[in-house]
Each structure stands twice: as C-alpha cells, then as structure tokens.
Design a protein around this motif. Structure first.
Motif, PDB file in Angstrom:
ATOM      1  N   ILE A  34       9.130  -5.637   6.770  1.00 24.91           N
ATOM      2  CA  ILE A  34       9.880  -5.561   5.515  1.00 24.91           C
ATOM      3  C   ILE A  34       8.958  -5.016   4.436  1.00 24.91           C
ATOM      4  O   ILE A  34       7.857  -5.540   4.216  1.00 24.91           O
ATOM      5  CB  ILE A  34      10.429  -6.939   5.102  1.00 24.91           C
ATOM      6  N   PHE A  35       9.413  -3.976   3.765  1.00 27.89           N
ATOM      7  CA  PHE A  35       8.677  -3.369   2.671  1.00 27.89           C
ATOM      8  C   PHE A  35       9.450  -3.621   1.380  1.00 27.89           C
ATOM      9  O   PHE A  35      10.569  -3.143   1.209  1.00 27.89           O
ATOM     10  CB  PHE A  35       8.486  -1.869   2.914  1.00 27.89           C
ATOM     11  N   VAL A  36       8.853  -4.418   0.507  1.00 24.78           N
ATOM     12  CA  VAL A  36       9.486  -4.769  -0.774  1.00 24.78           C
ATOM     13  C   VAL A  36       9.011  -3.764  -1.822  1.00 24.78           C
ATOM     14  O   VAL A  36       7.811  -3.640  -2.078  1.00 24.78           O
ATOM     15  CB  VAL A  36       9.126  -6.197  -1.200  1.00 24.78           C
ATOM     16  N   ILE A  37       9.967  -3.064  -2.417  1.00 27.73           N
ATOM     17  CA  ILE A  37       9.642  -2.002  -3.361  1.00 27.73           C
ATOM     18  C   ILE A  37       9.800  -2.486  -4.802  1.00 27.73           C
ATOM     19  O   ILE A  37      10.901  -2.771  -5.260  1.00 27.73           O
ATOM     20  CB  ILE A  37      10.524  -0.754  -3.127  1.00 27.73           C
ATOM     21  N   ASN A  38       8.691  -2.672  -5.472  1.00 26.32           N
ATOM     22  CA  ASN A  38       8.613  -2.851  -6.928  1.00 26.32           C
ATOM     23  C   ASN A  38       9.096  -4.194  -7.480  1.00 26.32           C
ATOM     24  O   ASN A  38       8.954  -4.435  -8.667  1.00 26.32           O
ATOM     25  CB  ASN A  38       9.362  -1.716  -7.653  1.00 26.32           C
ATOM     26  N   VAL A  39       9.666  -5.063  -6.677  1.00 20.73           N
ATOM     27  CA  VAL A  39      10.110  -6.375  -7.183  1.00 20.73           C
ATOM     28  C   VAL A  39       9.275  -7.445  -6.491  1.00 20.73           C
ATOM     29  O   VAL A  39       9.624  -7.947  -5.421  1.00 20.73           O
ATOM     30  CB  VAL A  39      11.611  -6.604  -6.946  1.00 20.73           C
ATOM     31  N   GLU A  40       8.146  -7.783  -7.102  1.00 18.99           N
ATOM     32  CA  GLU A  40       7.190  -8.678  -6.472  1.00 18.99           C
ATOM     33  C   GLU A  40       7.772 -10.058  -6.204  1.00 18.99           C
ATOM     34  O   GLU A  40       7.376 -10.745  -5.266  1.00 18.99           O
ATOM     35  CB  GLU A  40       5.926  -8.797  -7.331  1.00 18.99           C
ATOM     36  N   GLY A  41       8.746 -10.464  -7.037  1.00 25.93           N
ATOM     37  CA  GLY A  41       9.372 -11.758  -6.828  1.00 25.93           C
ATOM     38  C   GLY A  41      10.014 -11.881  -5.453  1.00 25.93           C
ATOM     39  O   GLY A  41       9.978 -12.945  -4.829  1.00 25.93           O
ATOM     40  N   MET A  42      10.621 -10.799  -4.974  1.00 27.97           N
ATOM     41  CA  MET A  42      11.254 -10.835  -3.653  1.00 27.97           C
ATOM     42  C   MET A  42      10.199 -10.942  -2.546  1.00 27.97           C
ATOM     43  O   MET A  42      10.424 -11.553  -1.508  1.00 27.97           O
ATOM     44  CB  MET A  42      12.115  -9.598  -3.443  1.00 27.97           C
ATOM     45  N   TYR A  43       9.055 -10.347  -2.789  1.00 30.51           N
ATOM     46  CA  TYR A  43       7.926 -10.468  -1.862  1.00 30.51           C
ATOM     47  C   TYR A  43       7.472 -11.928  -1.786  1.00 30.51           C
ATOM     48  O   TYR A  43       7.257 -12.482  -0.701  1.00 30.51           O
ATOM     49  CB  TYR A  43       6.802  -9.555  -2.334  1.00 30.51           C
ATOM     50  N   LYS A  44       7.360 -12.584  -2.941  1.00 34.23           N
ATOM     51  CA  LYS A  44       6.954 -13.992  -2.982  1.00 34.23           C
ATOM     52  C   LYS A  44       7.998 -14.883  -2.299  1.00 34.23           C
ATOM     53  O   LYS A  44       7.659 -15.849  -1.604  1.00 34.23           O
ATOM     54  CB  LYS A  44       6.748 -14.441  -4.430  1.00 34.23           C
ATOM     55  N   PHE A  45       9.268 -14.561  -2.493  1.00 32.64           N
ATOM     56  CA  PHE A  45      10.330 -15.342  -1.866  1.00 32.64           C
ATOM     57  C   PHE A  45      10.250 -15.222  -0.351  1.00 32.64           C
ATOM     58  O   PHE A  45      10.345 -16.230   0.374  1.00 32.64           O
ATOM     59  CB  PHE A  45      11.696 -14.874  -2.360  1.00 32.64           C
ATOM     60  N   ASN A  50       8.299 -18.090   5.369  1.00 28.60           N
ATOM     61  CA  ASN A  50       7.502 -18.127   6.600  1.00 28.60           C
ATOM     62  C   ASN A  50       8.211 -17.458   7.781  1.00 28.60           C
ATOM     63  O   ASN A  50       8.301 -18.012   8.893  1.00 28.60           O
ATOM     64  CB  ASN A  50       7.153 -19.582   6.969  1.00 28.60           C
ATOM     65  N   LEU A  51       8.726 -16.275   7.546  1.00 31.51           N
ATOM     66  CA  LEU A  51       9.415 -15.532   8.594  1.00 31.51           C
ATOM     67  C   LEU A  51       8.408 -14.973   9.603  1.00 31.51           C
ATOM     68  O   LEU A  51       7.240 -14.744   9.275  1.00 31.51           O
ATOM     69  CB  LEU A  51      10.212 -14.372   7.985  1.00 31.51           C
ATOM     70  N   LYS A  52       8.879 -14.750  10.810  1.00 34.21           N
ATOM     71  CA  LYS A  52       8.040 -14.147  11.847  1.00 34.21           C
ATOM     72  C   LYS A  52       8.182 -12.629  11.759  1.00 34.21           C
ATOM     73  O   LYS A  52       9.111 -12.047  12.324  1.00 34.21           O
ATOM     74  CB  LYS A  52       8.457 -14.662  13.221  1.00 34.21           C
ATOM     75  N   LEU A  53       7.264 -12.005  11.046  1.00 34.05           N
ATOM     76  CA  LEU A  53       7.344 -10.570  10.789  1.00 34.05           C
ATOM     77  C   LEU A  53       6.127  -9.843  11.338  1.00 34.05           C
ATOM     78  O   LEU A  53       5.024 -10.408  11.389  1.00 34.05           O
ATOM     79  CB  LEU A  53       7.452 -10.316   9.281  1.00 34.05           C
ATOM     80  N   ASN A  54       6.344  -8.612  11.706  1.00 28.65           N
ATOM     81  CA  ASN A  54       5.227  -7.758  12.085  1.00 28.65           C
ATOM     82  C   ASN A  54       4.410  -7.402  10.849  1.00 28.65           C
ATOM     83  O   ASN A  54       3.185  -7.465  10.848  1.00 28.65           O
ATOM     84  CB  ASN A  54       5.753  -6.501  12.775  1.00 28.65           C
ATOM     85  N   GLN A  55       5.119  -7.051   9.766  1.00 25.99           N
ATOM     86  CA  GLN A  55       4.479  -6.749   8.487  1.00 25.99           C
ATOM     87  C   GLN A  55       5.399  -7.158   7.340  1.00 25.99           C
ATOM     88  O   GLN A  55       6.619  -7.006   7.420  1.00 25.99           O
ATOM     89  CB  GLN A  55       4.204  -5.244   8.349  1.00 25.99           C
ATOM     90  N   LEU A  56       4.801  -7.667   6.290  1.00 26.22           N
ATOM     91  CA  LEU A  56       5.494  -7.886   5.024  1.00 26.22           C
ATOM     92  C   LEU A  56       4.613  -7.279   3.947  1.00 26.22           C
ATOM     93  O   LEU A  56       3.494  -7.742   3.715  1.00 26.22           O
ATOM     94  CB  LEU A  56       5.719  -9.372   4.762  1.00 26.22           C
ATOM     95  N   VAL A  57       5.121  -6.229   3.292  1.00 28.97           N
ATOM     96  CA  VAL A  57       4.288  -5.439   2.383  1.00 28.97           C
ATOM     97  C   VAL A  57       5.000  -5.264   1.043  1.00 28.97           C
ATOM     98  O   VAL A  57       6.194  -4.938   0.996  1.00 28.97           O
ATOM     99  CB  VAL A  57       3.992  -4.044   2.982  1.00 28.97           C
ATOM    100  N   PHE A  58       4.266  -5.492  -0.030  1.00 31.64           N
ATOM    101  CA  PHE A  58       4.775  -5.200  -1.377  1.00 31.64           C
ATOM    102  C   PHE A  58       4.190  -3.875  -1.844  1.00 31.64           C
ATOM    103  O   PHE A  58       2.973  -3.668  -1.796  1.00 31.64           O
ATOM    104  CB  PHE A  58       4.399  -6.305  -2.362  1.00 31.64           C
ATOM    105  N   ILE A  59       5.066  -2.973  -2.309  1.00 28.39           N
ATOM    106  CA  ILE A  59       4.630  -1.667  -2.802  1.00 28.39           C
ATOM    107  C   ILE A  59       5.141  -1.486  -4.228  1.00 28.39           C
ATOM    108  O   ILE A  59       6.351  -1.327  -4.443  1.00 28.39           O
ATOM    109  CB  ILE A  59       5.140  -0.518  -1.919  1.00 28.39           C
ATOM    110  N   PRO A  60       4.261  -1.531  -5.223  1.00 26.64           N
ATOM    111  CA  PRO A  60       4.708  -1.327  -6.611  1.00 26.64           C
ATOM    112  C   PRO A  60       5.050   0.132  -6.876  1.00 26.64           C
ATOM    113  O   PRO A  60       4.582   1.040  -6.188  1.00 26.64           O
ATOM    114  CB  PRO A  60       3.492  -1.770  -7.431  1.00 26.64           C
TER     115      PRO A  60
END
Length: 345
Positions: A34-45, A50-60
């Motif tokens: 999951i790539f979260v674009i520009n909304v850091e709050g959704m990244y924190k959520f 604690n999902l089982k993810l290959n990658q969780l990335v925040f991109i501003p």
C-alpha cells in the motif's frame, strides 16, 4: 514482486474502506503493498492496524513552481528514484487507484506502470462522480497552461483541465485501465472500527468534525468565532464535545481547549462507531454523508451557519453533501435551529 503482487494507492481518507476491503479479499492470496500518497494520517492509521503487508509506504507530494527550475529538476529526480526503489522490478501485478483528479503523483506512477503489459491497472471510482457538480470548460487560462507544463515536465503526462477546480485530471481514456464504480461495504467499517477511550465521560455525546478554515469556501474573518459559538452552545447544554479533526490539516487551535476529547486526526471518520454518540455535526466533510446515509445517528451539516468567501464553491459543497448522502443529509440553517436540535437530545 511476482505475479501475486497487489499494489494499492491510497490517495485520500475516503479511500480507506476500499483499501481495507481489497486487503481483506486478497491477504491470503497475494503480497500486498500500500502506497499512501500525501495524507500521512492514513499511513499512521494503517500502521495502527498491524496489517500483514509486503510494503507500507508514505509518499509526500510537494508543490512545484517554474520560478525555481532547480526544484523542478529535483522533484523529477525524486519521482524517478521512487520509481526505481519501489516499482521498476515489478514483473506481474494488479494495481488499484481511486481518483483521477488532483493527484499528479499517483498519476506519474500509474503512467509508468501502464507501460508494463503484465500489470493490470484498475480505477475504482467511489467519489469522482462529484465532478458532475462542476462546470466543464475548454478554456485554459495562462496560469493553468503553466501549471500543466510543470506537471508534464515532471511526469511526461498531458493532463486534462476541463474542470478548473479539480485540476489536474489524469486522462485515463488514453490508457488500458479498467474502470469500476464501487459501493462501500459497511462490515469493513465495523471490523476495523477505531478503539476510543472516552466512554466514561458524562453523556450526552456530540461528535463534531472540524478543520481549519478553508478560505476558498468560508470567510476566514468569521470562521473560528462561529465554530466556537457552536461548540459553546453544546457545552452550555451539558454535552460532552468529542472533536475529530481533518486527517491532514488537524483542528483549529481555538477549538482544542473546548473539546472534552479529541479523536486522533489520523483515524478516518467512517471508522468511528456511531452507536457511541447522540448527535453528529460537520460542515463540508464527506464523512457526515456516511453517517446520514448509513446510520441512525442524527447528523447535520452546519455549513449554512458559516459565511462564504466564494458562493460558487460554497454551493458546490452543499450539492456534494446532498449527492454523497443520497439526499439524506440534514442541514441546520441558524443558531436558533441548532439550539432546538441540541435541546431534543
């Protein structure tokens, strides 16, 4: 990544129910990033779940101006570096994104991914139909031409600008992208609902959604004072005021001292359990449409209590609330009416 890869671009808080639905469907079958674009709050959520993810990335996302060509070159380099770090090795994958408007950064990655014939790209439209509320125009101002030129230099994409207020528009018709109109699954909201710890505060509970003044809609001279008036009215009625701020912008400083409890801004409003509350208020946030449309919680927009700065934009937001709630949204039109609503609970 291999053929079992699933890539999800989360572009806004309203995407979260659909992001988590895709996760639930595919978590046992695919490696999910999951790539979260520009909304850091959704990244924190997402981190909190604690999902089982290959990658969780925040991109501003950063604002770029032609006045500083060095920054433009730096930003293009950043995009290319992100591409090389996260996407260039992808051989087979299924990709999902949720909006073609106002997000040139996601568009840049979709544009590059589309060149790989083994990547299936899906556009899940759950709120872009709101574009029908705006007037389309073939006229492009010099300012918008410059902006489009900047974006093309950054992304190699010729964006559309038929709707000025929702610039830029990714031209999905030029790509092999499958388009789906999707409905929200309410069970996802229940499964991942936020855990809140204010239950021992005295009743009744008011849930109010607030954010700093959006000057393109509201007159900033009156905004904070009127918001304080609204909250003080409920305090006088012995309500416990539970405040939820915007996921990216937070809440006005003047409101913090008045709140009995502040829900973390990173929690999407739709994941708040409506059964806890007696009343819900908000201005233009789409979250209150969910409560009006899908729950029994008495919910009102108080947008009409706030003087506008731009009548056209103001009216569009009112019509948007009506559209997204299937015309179930209730509007409060005066402080006197709000006082009556407060007295009924």
């Amino acid at each position: 990544m291999n053929q079992d890869a699933l890539i999800i671009f989360c572009q806004a808080p309203a995407d979260m129910p659909y992001v988590l639905d895709l996760y639930d469907i595919n978590k046992e079958k695919k490696k999910i990033s999951i790539f979260v674009i520009n909304v850091e709050g959704m990244y924190k959520f997402l981190i909190s779940l604690n999902l089982k993810l290959n990658q969780l990335v925040f991109i501003p996302s950063y604002f770029i101006s032609l006045n500083k060509m060095s920054l433009l070159i730096k930003e293009r380099r950043r995009i290319n570096n992100l591409w090389k770090k996260y996407f260039i090795e992808i051989k087979h994958a299924e990709v999902f994104f949720f909006s073609k408007f106002e997000d040139w950064l996601t568009s840049a990655f979709i544009h590059k991914l589309s060149k790989n014939r083994m990547v299936a790209i899906n556009y899940l439209n759950h709120y872009d139909n709101s574009s029908s509320l705006y007037i389309k125009s073939n006229y492009i101002s010099f300012k918008h031409k410059i902006y489009l030129l900047i974006l093309e230099l950054l992304t190699d994409i010729r964006f559309k600008v038929e709707i000025k207020e929702k610039t830029p528009e990714f031209p999905i018709e030029n790509y092999n992208i499958k388009i789906f109109n999707v409905e929200k699954k309410l069970e996802i909201l229940s499964k991942y609902k936020a855990k809140l710890d204010f239950i021992n505060i005295k009743n009744p509970y008011l849930l109010i959604f607030v954010s700093p003044c959006e000057s393109k809609i509201f007159n900033p001279i009156f905004f904070d004072a009127q918001l304080i008036n609204v909250i003080e009215l409920f305090k006088e009625k012995k309500y416990s005021v539970i405040v939820k701020g915007h996921p990216r912008l937070g809440i006005p400083k003047s409101i913090k001292e008045l709140a009995d409890y502040i829900i973390p801004s990173y929690i999407p409003g739709e994941f708040i359990d409506p059964a806890i509350f007696n009343l819900c208020l908000g201005l233009e946030t789409v979250t209150i449409c969910h409560f009006s449309k899908n729950t029994n919680l008495p919910t009102y927009s108080i947008i009409n209590l706030f003087p506008y700065s731009n009548k056209k934009t103001y009216d569009i937001n009112i019509n948007y609330l009506k559209q997204q709630s299937n015309d179930k949204m209730s509007f409060c039109n005066s402080i006197e009416e709000l006082n009556e609503i407060a007295s009924k609970i």
